[in-house]
Design a protein around this motif. Structure first.
Motif, mmCIF file in Angstrom:
data_model
loop_
_atom_site.group_PDB
_atom_site.id
_atom_site.type_symbol
_atom_site.label_atom_id
_atom_site.label_comp_id
_atom_site.label_asym_id
_atom_site.label_seq_id
_atom_site.Cartn_x
_atom_site.Cartn_y
_atom_site.Cartn_z
ATOM 1 N N ALA A 93 0.856 -1.185 0.000
ATOM 2 C CA ALA A 93 0.000 0.000 0.000
ATOM 3 C C ALA A 93 0.895 1.238 0.000
ATOM 4 C CB ALA A 93 -0.918 0.001 1.212
ATOM 5 N N ALA A 94 0.459 2.295 -0.648
ATOM 6 C CA ALA A 94 1.264 3.511 -0.749
ATOM 7 C C ALA A 94 0.415 4.729 -0.416
ATOM 8 C CB ALA A 94 1.853 3.655 -2.152
ATOM 9 N N GLU A 95 1.054 5.719 0.181
ATOM 10 C CA GLU A 95 0.365 6.973 0.470
ATOM 11 C C GLU A 95 0.278 7.785 -0.817
ATOM 12 O OE1 GLU A 95 0.644 10.780 3.569
ATOM 13 O OE2 GLU A 95 2.244 9.278 3.485
ATOM 14 N N ILE A 96 -0.910 8.202 -1.162
ATOM 15 C CA ILE A 96 -1.143 8.877 -2.443
ATOM 16 C C ILE A 96 -1.046 10.389 -2.282
ATOM 17 C CG2 ILE A 96 -2.742 9.185 -4.358
ATOM 18 C CD1 ILE A 96 -1.516 6.356 -4.002
ATOM 19 N N ALA A 97 -0.259 11.023 -3.159
ATOM 20 C CA ALA A 97 -0.123 12.482 -3.135
ATOM 21 C C ALA A 97 -1.109 13.133 -4.099
ATOM 22 C CB ALA A 97 1.310 12.883 -3.490
ATOM 23 N N THR A 98 -1.174 12.626 -5.327
ATOM 24 C CA THR A 98 -2.094 13.168 -6.325
ATOM 25 C C THR A 98 -2.714 12.015 -7.095
ATOM 26 O OG1 THR A 98 -0.373 13.362 -8.028
ATOM 27 C CG2 THR A 98 -0.739 15.283 -6.610
ATOM 28 N N GLU A 99 -3.805 12.306 -7.777
ATOM 29 C CA GLU A 99 -4.513 11.283 -8.530
ATOM 30 C C GLU A 99 -5.021 11.896 -9.830
ATOM 31 O OE1 GLU A 99 -7.381 7.999 -6.878
ATOM 32 O OE2 GLU A 99 -8.531 9.813 -7.241
ATOM 33 N N SER A 100 -4.799 11.204 -10.928
ATOM 34 C CA SER A 100 -5.252 11.697 -12.224
ATOM 35 C C SER A 100 -5.738 10.520 -13.050
ATOM 36 C CB SER A 100 -4.130 12.439 -12.956
ATOM 37 O OG SER A 100 -3.011 11.594 -13.119
ATOM 38 N N TYR A 101 -6.367 10.832 -14.164
ATOM 39 C CA TYR A 101 -6.984 9.804 -15.015
ATOM 40 C C TYR A 101 -6.413 9.878 -16.413
ATOM 41 C CZ TYR A 101 -10.572 7.464 -17.837
ATOM 42 O OH TYR A 101 -11.226 6.646 -18.714
ATOM 43 N N VAL A 102 -6.070 8.719 -16.973
ATOM 44 C CA VAL A 102 -5.646 8.614 -18.366
ATOM 45 C C VAL A 102 -6.391 7.445 -18.989
ATOM 46 C CG1 VAL A 102 -3.748 8.211 -19.967
ATOM 47 C CG2 VAL A 102 -3.340 9.539 -17.898
ATOM 48 N N GLY A 103 -7.047 7.668 -20.100
ATOM 49 C CA GLY A 103 -7.778 6.594 -20.763
ATOM 50 C C GLY A 103 -7.650 6.697 -22.267
ATOM 51 N N ILE A 104 -7.680 5.552 -22.929
ATOM 52 C CA ILE A 104 -7.676 5.504 -24.389
ATOM 53 C C ILE A 104 -8.848 4.663 -24.837
ATOM 54 C CG2 ILE A 104 -6.389 4.918 -26.476
ATOM 55 C CD1 ILE A 104 -3.852 4.969 -24.836
ATOM 56 N N ILE A 105 -9.642 5.202 -25.742
ATOM 57 C CA ILE A 105 -10.748 4.450 -26.317
ATOM 58 C C ILE A 105 -10.674 4.561 -27.837
ATOM 59 C CG2 ILE A 105 -12.261 4.827 -24.326
ATOM 60 C CD1 ILE A 105 -13.749 6.918 -26.042
ATOM 61 N N VAL A 106 -11.367 3.706 -28.530
ATOM 62 C CA VAL A 106 -11.468 3.807 -29.983
ATOM 63 C C VAL A 106 -12.807 4.446 -30.322
ATOM 64 C CG1 VAL A 106 -11.644 2.545 -32.147
ATOM 65 C CG2 VAL A 106 -9.961 1.849 -30.441
ATOM 66 N N ASP A 107 -12.737 5.585 -30.978
ATOM 67 C CA ASP A 107 -13.944 6.279 -31.419
ATOM 68 C C ASP A 107 -14.353 5.688 -32.768
ATOM 69 O OD1 ASP A 107 -15.990 7.976 -32.007
ATOM 70 O OD2 ASP A 107 -14.744 9.754 -32.331
ATOM 71 N N ARG A 108 -15.424 4.894 -32.743
ATOM 72 C CA ARG A 108 -15.830 4.201 -33.966
ATOM 73 C C ARG A 108 -16.312 5.173 -35.038
ATOM 74 N NH1 ARG A 108 -13.264 -0.477 -33.260
ATOM 75 N NH2 ARG A 108 -13.714 -1.363 -31.197
ATOM 76 N N ALA A 109 -16.823 6.337 -34.628
ATOM 77 C CA ALA A 109 -17.325 7.304 -35.602
ATOM 78 C C ALA A 109 -16.183 7.884 -36.437
ATOM 79 C CB ALA A 109 -18.091 8.411 -34.896
ATOM 80 N N SER A 110 -15.108 8.327 -35.757
ATOM 81 C CA SER A 110 -13.970 8.914 -36.467
ATOM 82 C C SER A 110 -12.933 7.875 -36.859
ATOM 83 C CB SER A 110 -13.300 9.979 -35.599
ATOM 84 O OG SER A 110 -12.775 9.397 -34.412
ATOM 85 N N GLN A 111 -13.103 6.631 -36.351
ATOM 86 C CA GLN A 111 -12.183 5.528 -36.625
ATOM 87 C C GLN A 111 -10.774 5.877 -36.185
ATOM 88 O OE1 GLN A 111 -12.578 4.367 -40.747
ATOM 89 N NE2 GLN A 111 -14.669 3.663 -40.473
ATOM 90 N N ARG A 112 -10.694 6.507 -35.005
ATOM 91 C CA ARG A 112 -9.401 6.881 -34.446
ATOM 92 C C ARG A 112 -9.388 6.610 -32.938
ATOM 93 N NH1 ARG A 112 -7.395 12.630 -37.113
ATOM 94 N NH2 ARG A 112 -7.553 11.991 -39.302
ATOM 95 N N PRO A 113 -8.212 6.317 -32.407
ATOM 96 C CA PRO A 113 -8.120 6.256 -30.948
ATOM 97 C C PRO A 113 -8.193 7.666 -30.369
ATOM 98 C CG PRO A 113 -5.969 5.881 -31.951
ATOM 99 C CD PRO A 113 -6.960 5.920 -33.073
ATOM 100 N N VAL A 114 -8.835 7.792 -29.233
ATOM 101 C CA VAL A 114 -8.974 9.090 -28.572
ATOM 102 C C VAL A 114 -8.443 8.967 -27.154
ATOM 103 C CG1 VAL A 114 -10.593 10.838 -27.744
ATOM 104 C CG2 VAL A 114 -10.978 9.741 -29.956
ATOM 105 N N LEU A 115 -7.530 9.849 -26.820
ATOM 106 C CA LEU A 115 -6.987 9.916 -25.466
ATOM 107 C C LEU A 115 -7.856 10.850 -24.638
ATOM 108 C CD1 LEU A 115 -3.205 10.017 -26.207
ATOM 109 C CD2 LEU A 115 -4.157 8.799 -24.260
ATOM 110 N N MET A 116 -8.164 10.428 -23.426
ATOM 111 C CA MET A 116 -8.902 11.267 -22.490
ATOM 112 C C MET A 116 -8.113 11.332 -21.195
ATOM 113 S SD MET A 116 -12.891 10.198 -23.042
ATOM 114 C CE MET A 116 -12.644 8.575 -22.319
ATOM 115 N N VAL A 117 -7.834 12.536 -20.730
ATOM 116 C CA VAL A 117 -7.090 12.700 -19.482
ATOM 117 C C VAL A 117 -7.826 13.693 -18.600
ATOM 118 C CG1 VAL A 117 -4.917 12.263 -20.693
ATOM 119 C CG2 VAL A 117 -5.635 14.611 -20.277
ATOM 120 N N SER A 118 -7.635 13.553 -17.301
ATOM 121 C CA SER A 118 -8.260 14.468 -16.356
ATOM 122 C C SER A 118 -7.437 14.546 -15.082
ATOM 123 C CB SER A 118 -9.685 14.015 -16.023
ATOM 124 O OG SER A 118 -10.251 14.855 -15.023
ATOM 125 N N PRO A 119 -7.189 15.777 -14.585
ATOM 126 C CA PRO A 119 -6.508 15.913 -13.292
ATOM 127 C C PRO A 119 -7.412 15.547 -12.127
ATOM 128 C CG PRO A 119 -7.160 18.068 -14.107
ATOM 129 C CD PRO A 119 -7.479 17.082 -15.195
#
Length: 255
Positions: A93-119
């Motif tokens: 277990a680790a003490e957490i200082a910050t937390e953020s989100y990184v995700g990759i999905i395939v957008d079927r409409a544009s036929q491209r991978p899309v990166l989504m990030v959030s602090p």
């Protein structure tokens, strides 16, 4: 192809992404031995291809080796969304200082991978999208060129003001795109107080990687997915027929 969390951690580690240590156990005694080697508090996490493990009781903090054994006893054999837990990941277990989100999905409409990030990372990213959509940053990736360095760094700075953290996040995103992932690092990235660098999370969040089936022929060194032989046969049969296989635990009846 879905990968287990421990397999996703191994891939990130091989690509130079800071990942805390962790070992897999298939029995409570093994979990106890692993926890004893690590010392201190550990987290015991069910290894199944399903979300919501924590809410289902498949993720437990344990203060010491005996507690880790008890946690593994409770988790192993339990059913989460129709899947039986046969392995657990034991990690410090680790003490957490910050937390953020990184995700990759395939957008079927544009036929491209899309990166989504959030602090504003965490397990409830859907709630962030609904209430504060301005905190989610998106970038479509041109498959001809991949994620360019300046694009990755721009997303990195959307997460962190520290240059080292931003570069580490950018490095992670570029490598995930190159792996051919359709869904990668689905949960949050966290930095610990000791390193201040993005690492694989230690408790609630999960580095989740799903490899596009079309990439499998080019990625022959990928680890086994851990899915049952019956499901793999169905998936490959569907692929040969040009269909997408979707597993469901629902009961269907003809009218």
């Amino acid at each position: 192809m879905n990968l287990h969390e421990y397999q996703a951690r191994d891939i990130l580690r091989k690509h130079g992404i800071p990942v805390p240590p962790g070992e897999v156990a298939t029995a409570p005694a093994e979990a106890r031995a692993i926890a004893e080697r690590f010392g201190g508090k550990v987290v015991v996490k069910a290894q199944v291809h399903a979300g919501g493990r924590g809410k289902a009781g498949g993720v437990k903090l344990a203060d010491g080796a005996d507690a880790a054994k008890a946690a593994a006893t409770a988790i192993l054999g339990m059913t989460i969304k129709g899947l039986t837990v046969q392995k657990v990941l034991v990690a410090p277990a680790a003490e957490i200082a910050t937390e953020s989100y990184v995700g990759i999905i395939v957008d079927r409409a544009s036929q491209r991978p899309v990166l989504m990030v959030s602090p504003a990372g965490g397990i409830d990213i859907e709630e962030v999208a609904a209430k504060t959509p301005e905190k989610i940053h998106r970038r479509a990736v041109d498959p001809r060129y991949g994620l360019l360095p300046h694009q990755a760094l721009t997303l990195g700075f959307a997460l962190y003001s520290d240059v080292k953290q931003a570069r580490a996040a950018a490095n992670l995103m570029q490598k995930a795109v190159r792996r051919g992932s359709t869904q990668s690092v689905r949960r949050s990235r966290r930095s610990t107080r000791s390193s201040r660098l993005p690492t694989a999370p230690s408790r609630r969040s999960t580095p989740r990687i799903v490899i596009d089936d079309n990439e499998l022929e080019r990625r022959r060194r990928l680890p086994p997915s851990g899915t049952s032989r019956r499901r793999r046969r169905r998936r490959w049969a569907a692929r040969e027929a040009g269909l997408t296989f979707i597993s469901s635990t629902a009961t269907w009846a003809a009218a």
